[in-house]
Structures are given as C-alpha cells and as structure tokens.
Scaffold this active site. Structure first.
Site, PDB file in Angstrom:
ATOM      1  N   LYS A  82      -2.056  -5.792  14.064  1.00 24.76           N
ATOM      2  CA  LYS A  82      -2.570  -4.548  13.588  1.00 24.76           C
ATOM      3  C   LYS A  82      -1.627  -4.007  12.534  1.00 24.76           C
ATOM      4  O   LYS A  82      -0.240  -4.195  12.873  1.00 24.76           O
ATOM      5  CB  LYS A  82      -2.794  -3.530  14.398  1.00 24.76           C
ATOM      6  N   SER A 157      -9.177   2.810  16.269  1.00 18.79           N
ATOM      7  CA  SER A 157      -8.441   2.790  15.024  1.00 18.79           C
ATOM      8  C   SER A 157      -8.194   1.294  14.752  1.00 18.79           C
ATOM      9  O   SER A 157      -8.078   0.752  13.559  1.00 18.79           O
ATOM     10  CB  SER A 157      -7.432   3.468  14.912  1.00 18.79           C
ATOM     11  N   SER A 181      -8.009   3.218  20.978  1.00 18.44           N
ATOM     12  CA  SER A 181      -8.273   2.445  19.932  1.00 18.44           C
ATOM     13  C   SER A 181      -8.061   0.884  20.017  1.00 18.44           C
ATOM     14  O   SER A 181      -8.311   0.255  19.129  1.00 18.44           O
ATOM     15  CB  SER A 181      -6.932   2.850  18.795  1.00 18.44           C
TER      16      SER A 181
HETATM   17  N1  GLN Z   1      -9.646   7.719  18.136  1.00 18.71           N
HETATM   18  C1  GLN Z   1      -8.500   8.327  18.587  1.00 18.71           C
HETATM   19  C2  GLN Z   1      -7.829   9.302  17.626  1.00 18.71           C
HETATM   20  O1  GLN Z   1      -8.372   9.390  16.560  1.00 18.71           O
HETATM   21  C3  GLN Z   1      -7.689   7.399  19.288  1.00 18.71           C
HETATM   22  C4  GLN Z   1      -6.599   6.652  18.197  1.00 18.71           C
HETATM   23  C5  GLN Z   1      -5.652   5.774  18.787  1.00 18.71           C
HETATM   24  O2  GLN Z   1      -5.983   5.267  20.040  1.00 18.71           O
HETATM   25  N2  GLN Z   1      -4.815   5.149  18.048  1.00 18.71           N
HETATM   26  O3  GLN Z   1      -6.646   9.765  17.767  1.00 18.71           O
END
Ligand code: GLN
Length: 479
Positions: A82, A157, A181
């Site tokens: 990532k 994400s 994410s």
């Molecule tokens: N979707 C969640 C957010 O927008 C989790 C994001 C993540 O785990 N980095 O914060």
C-alpha cells in the site's frame, strides 16, 4: 484463485519451489509483470509498478539459491505494498497531491522484513487519500476498479492492495487497517485480509492516520498464505514503542489444528444493516463451523453499536494532529505565497482532497478547548466500554463471527456525495480497531450478482492462532 477464475500456486508453494531451485524467481516475477501488463490499465491497482527493481531482486534471489544459500521463507514471493508505507528512494504518495515528489529517506520496518525473507516488491498500491475512505474513490490519482466487476469499487482504503491480489498481480499484498481498510476491501474483492492485534506488526514507516488504531496486515488468496506473511512481518520493533515485545506463535502451525470444541460466538445485539445475501452467507458460516465440530454460543456486545460514532471522533482527532506536518515546508507539495503563513494555507488547500479536509476540520473541532471533554473525551470512554464488552464476550466464546461489510461491492459514485453512507460501510469492522483486537475477513461464497461475500472472524488480544484456525475451517468448508 484470481477474479478471472484462474488458479495460481500459493505463496507457500512458490517459496518452497524457489528455495529448492525448482522454480526461478525471475520466472515468477515475469508471470506477475505479464498479468499486470494485461489488466492494470483497466484496474489501476498501482500508483507505481517497480518492474526493474523486481527483476533485479529476482536475479539476486536466483543467484543466492545457485550459490547454495537460503533466501528465506518468502523466497521469490511477489508482494504489493500500500502506498502509505515508506520505501527508500521510491515515491510514497498516500494517493495525495500533498506528497507530490516526496521520496522517503528510509524503508518501513515491514519492507526490511520482507526483503530479509526473500520477498519481491512489485509495486505500490492505490488507496483512499491518507487511508480515509471505503472505496478508493478518494484517491487523488483516480479510483481502483474491482477485478470481479470493473463497474464496482474494490472497497477501501486499501483497495489497490486487495485488487492486486484478486487480479493476480501479486501473490500477497500489505495494507493498513484503522477502521476496516484491510478487511472490507478483502471482502469486496474475494480475498483473505487480516488486521492483527494492535502492536503485532511494527508501524515504523507507515504514514500515520490515527496512530492508536493503525495496523499493518496482509491480503492473500488463502488463509495459509496470510499466515505465512504474518509470521514474517509480526514481531517486536525497537523503532515502534507500541509494538508488542513478546514473540508470536507460528500461525502456519496453528492452522493445522481443527476447530473441534471451539466456541464460536454469535452477537445477538449486532447493529442491523447487513443485506440479506450477506446475512445468508454469515448463517452458512456458522453452520459450517458447527459441522466442523465447533459449538455456537450467543453473546452480547452492547457497545458495538456505538463504535462508528466513537471512531469518527477519535480517528479524525488523531488525523488532524498527524496531518499538521504537511505544510509545504518539509514534505512534497509547496505552493508559493507572499509569506509563510499564507504558504501553509494555500499549500494545504491545494494539496488535500475533500474527505481529508473534512476529517481535519472534524478532528480539530473535537479537540478544541471547550469541546474536548464533550466529544473527544466522551469518545474515549465509549472506546473503553467497547473493549470491556468484547472482553466479556471472549469469556464465553473463543471467536466471534460477523459480516465484514454490510453489502457486496457497490457501484462507483453510489455513495460518493454522502459521507455518512460511506461511513456505514465500516459498521462491523470499526469496533475491533477501537478494542485493539485482531480481526480478519475470509471469502465465503457469493451474494448478489455473483459478487464475493466476506465473513469476519474476530478474537481477543493476541488470539490470532485461534482466529486463524476458525478462518482455515471456513476455507476448508468451501473447498
Ligand atoms: N473507512 C474508514 C475510514 O474512512 C477506515 C479507514 C481505514 O481503516 N484506514 O476512516
């Protein structure tokens, strides 16, 4: 199995073959680069493909085997990272314009560990800007597409990492999970995704979003490959004061055990909202574990339902502090202005996207004098209640099963202008992050339109071995 139905050898099998000299790492790399060349223009899993670097690394590994050395447990295994993990001399963008042109001067600890284990990094994957989102639609470089249906999101994400594994671009990928994410995109792309116990894997070199929640973890095509990867990257790191000092037991060994006698908890007061096709697969997962010898028990986690609210105060609060450093002075983008104060403002206005700005404003508000106790302080108390409720549930059950995502992969733009609809994607994943516990998503068949559905397996602090045993049993039940 990849999204187009072709089956690829496991990372464990590839590493064994490369270590013995039966397979050349160079060939493994070429196969993956060919897969990338064929479908990456359509999928956009990567911000950067590191083709030459991967070829050079493969040549080193093959030379090392030829000289009689052992390159390590991930010899020749292709990995996608990532793009919020630092790689020395290679752009690390967090899919944000504000880091434009920045090249880290050091490697994240996980990158060093991968290298020492013989893995080959093939590229840096796309994400929602600074890991804020659930669809990769917040990337400054355009979204990633779901390899199962390119009109749909891969989740987020870490959508690029999930898509890379699902499309066969790499055997394993690393993502980060602050509120879901890793698990949510794994579910939407039909791969395994693991968020370990907080502190299991070093965060050194992971660009911080919400430091008390962030964890690195693997995506893989099988539970065994995820175990292999976590066995390599788990462990103490003196560079990360929150990393757990003790050694972790082998997960590769743990998955050899069945689930006979294991207590599997069904949360009776789980927040509603899962689609019927997802609920149907969850019910089937309970049945599969019962058939494999586990006992199903009913448990309650009353504070689970407050997870989302607490998270959207705590995570933005931490983010507003962590992202203060991007001011045009030290990193990436700088927009020139008449004086320094104005430069900070115009740089941040130009460099951050809408969702990141929204989080910075929410977090700054929640932390400001007069509101701190009412919002941030209160959210921390709720966090403690969630943790304690889970701990009580784990006295009755060894693992808990929930949906990972309330729905299968959704269409691009379907939640785009409604941040709250997007936040609801994380209903089932967020409480685990707040508790600091491990969780993983395992593909468990398909739902609407034949799209993948993931089942989430949760366990208590450092109970990864039992979590992996349940996940492996689910995988076996489908094969
Ligand atoms: N979707 C969640 C957010 O927008 C989790 C994001 C993540 O785990 N980095 O914060």
């Amino acid at each position: 199995m990849t999204a187009d139905g072709t089956s690829t050898p496991s990372a464990a099998a590839v590493a064994a073959a490369v270590r013995s000299g039966a397979t050349k790492a160079a060939d493994v790399v070429e196969q993956h680069l060919a897969a990338i060349a064929a479908r990456e223009p359509e999928i956009h899993a990567f911000n950067t493909v590191l083709a030459e670097q991967a070829r050079e690394r493969a040549a080193q590994i093959d030379a090392s085997v030829a000289a009689g050395n052992d390159p390590g447990p991930l010899a020749g295994v292709t990995v996608a990272l990532k793009d919020n993990m630092c790689t020395r001399g290679v752009p690390t963008t967090c899919s944000s314009k504000i880091l434009d042109g920045w090249k880290p001067p050091y490697d994240a600890t996980v990158v060093n560990m991968l290298r020492d284990a013989g893995a080959i990094i093939v590229g840096k994957t796309n994400l929602d800007e600074f890991a804020m989102g659930s669809s990769t639609e917040n990337s400054a470089f355009g979204p990633t597409r779901n390899p199962h249906d390119t009109s749909r999101v891969p989740g987020g994400s870490s959508g690029g990492s999930a898509a890379a594994v699902a499309a066969g671009f790499s055997q394993i990928a690393l993502g980060s999970d602050t509120g879901g994410s890793i698990r949510q995109p794994a579910a939407l792309c039909g791969v395994v995704g693991v968020k370990p116990t907080y502190g299991y894997v070093s965060r050194y070199g992971l660009v911080a979003f919400a430091s008390s929640l962030d964890q690195i973890g693997p995506f893989a095509s099988s539970v065994e490959d995820a175990a292999l990867m976590l066995d390599v990257i788990g462990g103490h790191d003196p560079h990360d004061s929150t990393s757990i000092p003790q050694r972790h037991p082998s997960l590769t060994e743990a998955i050899q055990q069945g689930v006979e006698g294991l207590r599997v908890g069904r949360i009776t007061d789980l927040p509603e909202g899962a689609d019927p096709d997802v609920q149907e697969r969850l019910d089937a997962a309970f049945e599969a574990l019962r058939a494999a010898g586990a006992t199903i028990v009913d448990v309650q986690v009353p504070a689970f339902t407050f997870g989302l609210t607490a998270y959207y105060l705590i995570a933005p609060a931490e983010a507003s502090s962590n992202l203060a450093r991007y001011d045009g002075v030290r990193y990436g983008l700088r927009v020139d202005a008449a004086d320094t104060n104005e430069m900070y403002g115009v740089t941040r206005a130009a460099g951050f996207g809408d969702e990141v700005k929204r989080r910075i404003m929410l977090g700054t508000y929640a932390l400001s004098a007069g509101y701190y106790d009412a919002y941030y302080g209160k959210a921390l108390k709720v966090r403690r209640l969630i943790h304690d409720d889970f701990e009580r549930a784990y006295q009755q059950a060894d693992v808990l099963l929930t949906p990972t995502s309330p729905s299968v992969a959704f269409k691009f733009g379907s939640k785009g202008d409604n941040p709250f609809a997007m936040y609801l994607c994380d209903t089932y994943t967020i409480p685990t992050n707040l508790a600091g516990h491990p969780g993983m998503s395992v593909p468990f068949g398909t739902g609407a339109e034949g799209l993948p559905v993931g089942v989430q397996v949760l366990a208590g602090t450092l109970q990864e071995p039992v979590m992996f045993r349940a996940a492996a049993a689910l995988e076996r039940a489908l094969s």
